[in-house]
Enzyme design. Structure first.
Site, PDB file in Angstrom:
ATOM      1  NE  ARG A  58      -1.301  -1.940   2.972  1.00  0.00           N
ATOM      2  CZ  ARG A  58      -2.120  -3.155   2.685  1.00  0.00           C
ATOM      3  NH1 ARG A  58      -3.031  -3.634   1.757  1.00  0.00           N
ATOM      4  NH2 ARG A  58      -1.623  -3.966   3.149  1.00  0.00           N
ATOM      5  CB  THR A  59       3.783   2.575   2.303  1.00  0.00           C
ATOM      6  OG1 THR A  59       3.005   2.173   3.577  1.00  0.00           O
ATOM      7  CG2 THR A  59       4.240   4.365   2.504  1.00  0.00           C
ATOM      8  CE  LYS A  86      24.739  -5.889  -5.342  1.00  0.00           C
ATOM      9  NZ  LYS A  86      24.518  -5.551  -7.326  1.00  0.00           N
ATOM     10  NE  ARG A 108       7.530   1.184   5.146  1.00  0.00           N
ATOM     11  CZ  ARG A 108       6.112   0.457   4.598  1.00  0.00           C
ATOM     12  NH1 ARG A 108       5.779  -0.851   4.522  1.00  0.00           N
ATOM     13  NH2 ARG A 108       5.182   0.651   5.487  1.00  0.00           N
ATOM     14  CG  HIS A 136       4.126   3.991   8.792  1.00  0.00           C
ATOM     15  ND1 HIS A 136       4.217   4.474   7.884  1.00  0.00           N
ATOM     16  CD2 HIS A 136       3.488   3.008   8.651  1.00  0.00           C
ATOM     17  CE1 HIS A 136       3.616   4.268   6.526  1.00  0.00           C
ATOM     18  NE2 HIS A 136       3.323   2.991   7.446  1.00  0.00           N
TER      19      HIS A 136
HETATM   20  N1  ASP Z   1       2.053  -1.258   7.021  1.00  0.00           N
HETATM   21  C1  ASP Z   1       1.888  -1.883   8.698  1.00  0.00           C
HETATM   22  C2  ASP Z   1       3.703  -1.103   8.575  1.00  0.00           C
HETATM   23  O1  ASP Z   1       3.945  -0.388   7.567  1.00  0.00           O
HETATM   24  C3  ASP Z   1       1.694  -1.871   9.460  1.00  0.00           C
HETATM   25  C4  ASP Z   1       1.671  -3.613   8.931  1.00  0.00           C
HETATM   26  O2  ASP Z   1       3.078  -3.681   8.477  1.00  0.00           O
HETATM   27  O3  ASP Z   1       1.818  -3.805   9.863  1.00  0.00           O
HETATM   28  O4  ASP Z   1       4.148  -1.073   9.946  1.00  0.00           O
END
Ligand code: ASP
Length: 318
Positions: A58-59, A86, A108, A136
């Site tokens: 999703r993100t 690497k 991320r 987040h």
């Molecule tokens: N998508 C959210 C996160 O990246 C929640 C999860 O992964 O449970 O933290």
């Protein structure tokens, strides 16, 4: 309008008025998205690089769509498969990035604090798309917008956050945001999944769903983060669902109009019953995804404005 940040690294540094500024702008983007309005290409000429050192569905898609809709040149770097494996250090990554001159960098990373470190080394506005168990921020903002649209306000609500609090950056960011906006926060989960010292955050802690859910306006479920567990935190998934999984029976304890949320990805039958997740009268899980795009558009819009203001005409930061 006030929004003074150069990066969006977490909810912690944000003033409540900055949160409201993002949400107000996101609200109008959400309406425009629903009407399929063509957006002003306010990020035209800007380069957005998405670097995900941890998996995301999703993100990453949401940030990509948000950048596209506002006219940025968007590039995804598949970090899982490349340099990190690497042994490249984060600093090497930063130097490589600087040579590509991105304007917006969405990161991320599995380690708490890594995104903050990177932001100090690159000449771009950095957005934290999740760092370890730490923060987040765009998830908490999209959750806040979803709540505000469903309940008509974002203050004096009683909100239960349930499940694996200890490993959840979503919980941390939400506790900070909802606290700053003066809501009553209840955390529900087994003691093994509750971080120590959590009561200092001005929250109420419950071990029992029936007690914790009583009369709440919002029920926010969390995924059991097995990838961050290195031992036996729960007896079994079956037992966990029995005690902490949200089903129709447990939901009865909340207010009759309480909404159900989950950040995804969901473990159906572990933390939430599939029928509750799909119940369009209670669940706002799809709205959360929808609001995610709008919130990310708003965050990148505001950061780009600050970036333009901070740069000299030759592109150098002042
Ligand atoms: N998508 C959210 C996160 O990246 C929640 C999860 O992964 O449970 O933290």
């Amino acid at each position: 309008m006030t929004f003074r940040q150069q990066h969006l690294l977490g909810i912690e540094p944000l003033h409540p008025s900055e949160i409201t500024t993002i949400l107000d702008l996101a609200d109008s983007y959400a309406d425009q998205n629903r009407r399929n309005v063509r957006h002003e290409p306010i990020l035209a000429g800007m380069t957005q690089i998405n670097m995900f050192f941890e998996n995301s569905t999703r993100t990453q898609a949401s940030f990509e769509l948000a950048g596209d809709r506002l006219g940025a040149d968007v590039m995804n770097m598949a970090m899982q498969a490349s340099s990190i494996k690497k042994g490249e250090t984060l600093i090497d990554t930063a130097l490589t990035l600087n040579a590509m001159h991105p304007d917006l960098l969405v990161v991320r990373h599995p380690h708490s604090g890594a995104v903050d470190l990177l932001s100090q080394k690159v000449n771009a506005a950095v957005l934290n798309a999740g760092d370890g168990r730490h923060e987040h921020p765009t998830q908490a903002l999209l959750d806040a917008l979803t709540i505000r649209r469903a309940k008509g306000r974002l203050h004096r609500l009683s909100i239960a956050i349930c499940g694996d609090i200890a490993h959840s950056r979503v919980a941390r960011s939400n506790i900070m945001l909802l606290g700053k906006m003066e809501n009553r926060i209840r955390l529900i989960g087994p003691p093994t999944l509750m971080p120590s010292g959590i009561a200092d955050f001005g929250v109420e802690v419950f071990e029992d769903m029936e007690e914790g859910l009583r009369d709440v306006d919002v029920v926010m479920m969390l995924r059991l983060q097995k990838e961050r567990m290195d031992g036996g935190f729960i007896p079994s998934e079956r037992e966990y669902f029995h005690r902490y999984g949200l089903d129709a029976e447990k939901l009865q304890f909340a207010k009759p109009d309480a909404i159900v949320m989950h950040p995804g990805p969901m473990n159906r039958g572990v933390e939430i019953d599939g029928n509750i997740a799909d119940d369009i009268n209670r669940s706002v899980i799809q709205t959360q995804v929808e609001m995610g795009v709008a919130v990310r558009m708003a965050a990148m819009d505001l950061l780009a404005q600050n970036l333009r203001a901070a740069r000299k005409p030759d592109g150098v930061m002042v």
